[in-house]
Scaffold this motif. Structure first.
Motif, PDB file in Angstrom:
ATOM      1  N   TYR A 234       0.786  -1.233   0.000  1.00 57.04           N
ATOM      2  CA  TYR A 234       0.000   0.000   0.000  1.00 57.04           C
ATOM      3  C   TYR A 234       0.818   1.283   0.000  1.00 57.04           C
ATOM      4  O   TYR A 234       0.292   2.340  -0.324  1.00 57.04           O
ATOM      5  N   GLY A 235       2.063   1.206   0.423  1.00 57.06           N
ATOM      6  CA  GLY A 235       2.904   2.397   0.481  1.00 57.06           C
ATOM      7  C   GLY A 235       2.878   3.070   1.833  1.00 57.06           C
ATOM      8  O   GLY A 235       1.940   2.917   2.614  1.00 57.06           O
ATOM      9  N   VAL A 236       3.919   3.830   2.092  1.00 56.77           N
ATOM     10  CA  VAL A 236       4.079   4.511   3.373  1.00 56.77           C
ATOM     11  C   VAL A 236       2.985   5.550   3.586  1.00 56.77           C
ATOM     12  O   VAL A 236       2.376   5.625   4.662  1.00 56.77           O
ATOM     13  N   LEU A 237       2.708   6.359   2.581  1.00 56.07           N
ATOM     14  CA  LEU A 237       1.772   7.469   2.764  1.00 56.07           C
ATOM     15  C   LEU A 237       0.351   7.009   3.054  1.00 56.07           C
ATOM     16  O   LEU A 237      -0.409   7.721   3.718  1.00 56.07           O
ATOM     17  N   PHE A 238      -0.016   5.823   2.592  1.00 54.61           N
ATOM     18  CA  PHE A 238      -1.321   5.252   2.925  1.00 54.61           C
ATOM     19  C   PHE A 238      -1.465   5.164   4.441  1.00 54.61           C
ATOM     20  O   PHE A 238      -2.485   5.557   5.014  1.00 54.61           O
ATOM     21  N   PHE A 239      -0.421   4.669   5.115  1.00 58.86           N
ATOM     22  CA  PHE A 239      -0.478   4.499   6.569  1.00 58.86           C
ATOM     23  C   PHE A 239      -0.258   5.806   7.307  1.00 58.86           C
ATOM     24  O   PHE A 239      -0.813   6.004   8.390  1.00 58.86           O
ATOM     25  N   VAL A 240       0.518   6.715   6.740  1.00 58.07           N
ATOM     26  CA  VAL A 240       0.662   8.039   7.342  1.00 58.07           C
ATOM     27  C   VAL A 240      -0.705   8.713   7.407  1.00 58.07           C
ATOM     28  O   VAL A 240      -1.101   9.241   8.454  1.00 58.07           O
TER      29      VAL A 240
ATOM     30  N   ASP B 160      10.985  -6.856   4.148  1.00 60.04           N
ATOM     31  CA  ASP B 160      12.448  -6.774   4.104  1.00 60.04           C
ATOM     32  C   ASP B 160      12.933  -5.476   3.461  1.00 60.04           C
ATOM     33  O   ASP B 160      14.096  -5.344   3.111  1.00 60.04           O
ATOM     34  N   ARG B 161      12.042  -4.510   3.329  1.00 56.73           N
ATOM     35  CA  ARG B 161      12.353  -3.261   2.635  1.00 56.73           C
ATOM     36  C   ARG B 161      12.806  -2.174   3.612  1.00 56.73           C
ATOM     37  O   ARG B 161      11.996  -1.435   4.172  1.00 56.73           O
ATOM     38  N   ALA B 162      14.123  -2.084   3.801  1.00 56.52           N
ATOM     39  CA  ALA B 162      14.680  -1.066   4.688  1.00 56.52           C
ATOM     40  C   ALA B 162      14.384   0.336   4.180  1.00 56.52           C
ATOM     41  O   ALA B 162      14.197   1.262   4.978  1.00 56.52           O
ATOM     42  N   ASP B 163      14.310   0.507   2.859  1.00 59.40           N
ATOM     43  CA  ASP B 163      14.008   1.834   2.313  1.00 59.40           C
ATOM     44  C   ASP B 163      12.620   2.297   2.733  1.00 59.40           C
ATOM     45  O   ASP B 163      12.418   3.456   3.089  1.00 59.40           O
TER      46      ASP B 163
ATOM     47  N   ALA C 132       9.073   5.348   6.323  1.00 59.06           N
ATOM     48  CA  ALA C 132       7.995   5.362   7.318  1.00 59.06           C
ATOM     49  C   ALA C 132       8.428   6.123   8.567  1.00 59.06           C
ATOM     50  O   ALA C 132       7.662   6.938   9.107  1.00 59.06           O
ATOM     51  N   LEU C 133       9.639   5.899   9.017  1.00 58.32           N
ATOM     52  CA  LEU C 133      10.156   6.626  10.175  1.00 58.32           C
ATOM     53  C   LEU C 133      10.250   8.122   9.875  1.00 58.32           C
ATOM     54  O   LEU C 133       9.848   8.955  10.687  1.00 58.32           O
ATOM     55  N   ASN C 134      10.761   8.459   8.698  1.00 57.22           N
ATOM     56  CA  ASN C 134      10.906   9.872   8.330  1.00 57.22           C
ATOM     57  C   ASN C 134       9.568  10.580   8.195  1.00 57.22           C
ATOM     58  O   ASN C 134       9.493  11.792   8.390  1.00 57.22           O
ATOM     59  N   HIS C 135       8.522   9.843   7.878  1.00 59.80           N
ATOM     60  CA  HIS C 135       7.188  10.437   7.763  1.00 59.80           C
ATOM     61  C   HIS C 135       6.427  10.422   9.087  1.00 59.80           C
ATOM     62  O   HIS C 135       5.245  10.764   9.127  1.00 59.80           O
ATOM     63  N   GLY C 136       7.090  10.003  10.160  1.00 57.31           N
ATOM     64  CA  GLY C 136       6.487  10.121  11.485  1.00 57.31           C
ATOM     65  C   GLY C 136       5.789   8.889  12.012  1.00 57.31           C
ATOM     66  O   GLY C 136       5.202   8.938  13.092  1.00 57.31           O
ATOM     67  N   LEU C 137       5.826   7.779  11.286  1.00 56.01           N
ATOM     68  CA  LEU C 137       5.234   6.557  11.840  1.00 56.01           C
ATOM     69  C   LEU C 137       6.122   6.076  12.974  1.00 56.01           C
ATOM     70  O   LEU C 137       7.345   6.115  12.890  1.00 56.01           O
ATOM     71  N   LYS C 138       5.499   5.626  14.055  1.00 58.85           N
ATOM     72  CA  LYS C 138       6.228   5.369  15.300  1.00 58.85           C
ATOM     73  C   LYS C 138       6.486   3.900  15.611  1.00 58.85           C
ATOM     74  O   LYS C 138       7.137   3.596  16.612  1.00 58.85           O
ATOM     75  N   TYR C 139       5.993   2.986  14.797  1.00 57.17           N
ATOM     76  CA  TYR C 139       6.177   1.562  15.091  1.00 57.17           C
ATOM     77  C   TYR C 139       6.331   0.833  13.757  1.00 57.17           C
ATOM     78  O   TYR C 139       5.391   0.743  12.978  1.00 57.17           O
TER      79      TYR C 139
ATOM     80  N   ILE D 283      18.161   4.987  13.876  1.00 57.69           N
ATOM     81  CA  ILE D 283      17.328   6.074  13.369  1.00 57.69           C
ATOM     82  C   ILE D 283      16.075   6.215  14.234  1.00 57.69           C
ATOM     83  O   ILE D 283      15.689   7.311  14.626  1.00 57.69           O
ATOM     84  N   ALA D 284      15.437   5.074  14.524  1.00 58.64           N
ATOM     85  CA  ALA D 284      14.218   5.086  15.338  1.00 58.64           C
ATOM     86  C   ALA D 284      14.475   5.684  16.712  1.00 58.64           C
ATOM     87  O   ALA D 284      13.644   6.450  17.226  1.00 58.64           O
TER      88      ALA D 284
END
Length: 132
Positions: A51-57, A80-83, A88-95, A111-112
């Motif tokens: 779904y992508g990072v922004l979907f969850f943001v 397995d996608r570190a990118d 996700a971390l850079n967009h503010g997701l916390k877990y 980073i976390a």
């Protein structure tokens, strides 16, 4: 064996609800609110890949607006996608849940920590879908 680290001393909620969409997340939070019990929202494996990072943001933004007293956090599975985990971390997701290269996992944990977030790390063949 899984390992994780919070950058803060916050306790994890007890009950886990695997959610696939906003409606399921709202239902889980409404149930938690009605029961007066905490709930940990989590995505299925590889959900961020699909779904992508922004979907969850955006989902977290909506849920925080709808349930401010619960301060909802979703454990988003990046496979397995570190990118994607880094994004996700850079967009503010916390877990973040990550199943990948241990060297990359260590970097994600660092980073976390700087962002006050959590990364849960599993071996690539290990599942986090344990009974509650």
């Amino acid at each position: 064996m899984s390992r994780s680290r919070w950058a803060s001393s916050a306790e994890l909620p007890i009950r886990k609800a695997v959610i696939h969409n906003l409606a399921e997340a709202r239902a889980a939070l409404n149930a938690a609110r009605a029961a007066g019990e905490p709930v940990q929202l989590a995505t299925p494996p590889d959900a961020v890949i699909q779904y992508g990072v922004l979907f969850f943001v955006k989902m977290v933004e909506i849920l925080r607006a709808d349930f401010p007293e619960l301060d909802p956090i979703i454990a988003v599975d990046c496979g397995d996608r570190a990118d994607l985990a880094h994004a996700a971390l850079n967009h503010g997701l916390k877990y973040i849940v990550f199943r990948g290269d241990p060297r990359l996992a260590a970097k994600l944990l660092d980073i976390a920590q700087g962002l006050g977030a959590r990364v849960e790390i599993f071996a690539e063949n290990e599942s986090d879908q344990k009974p509650n």
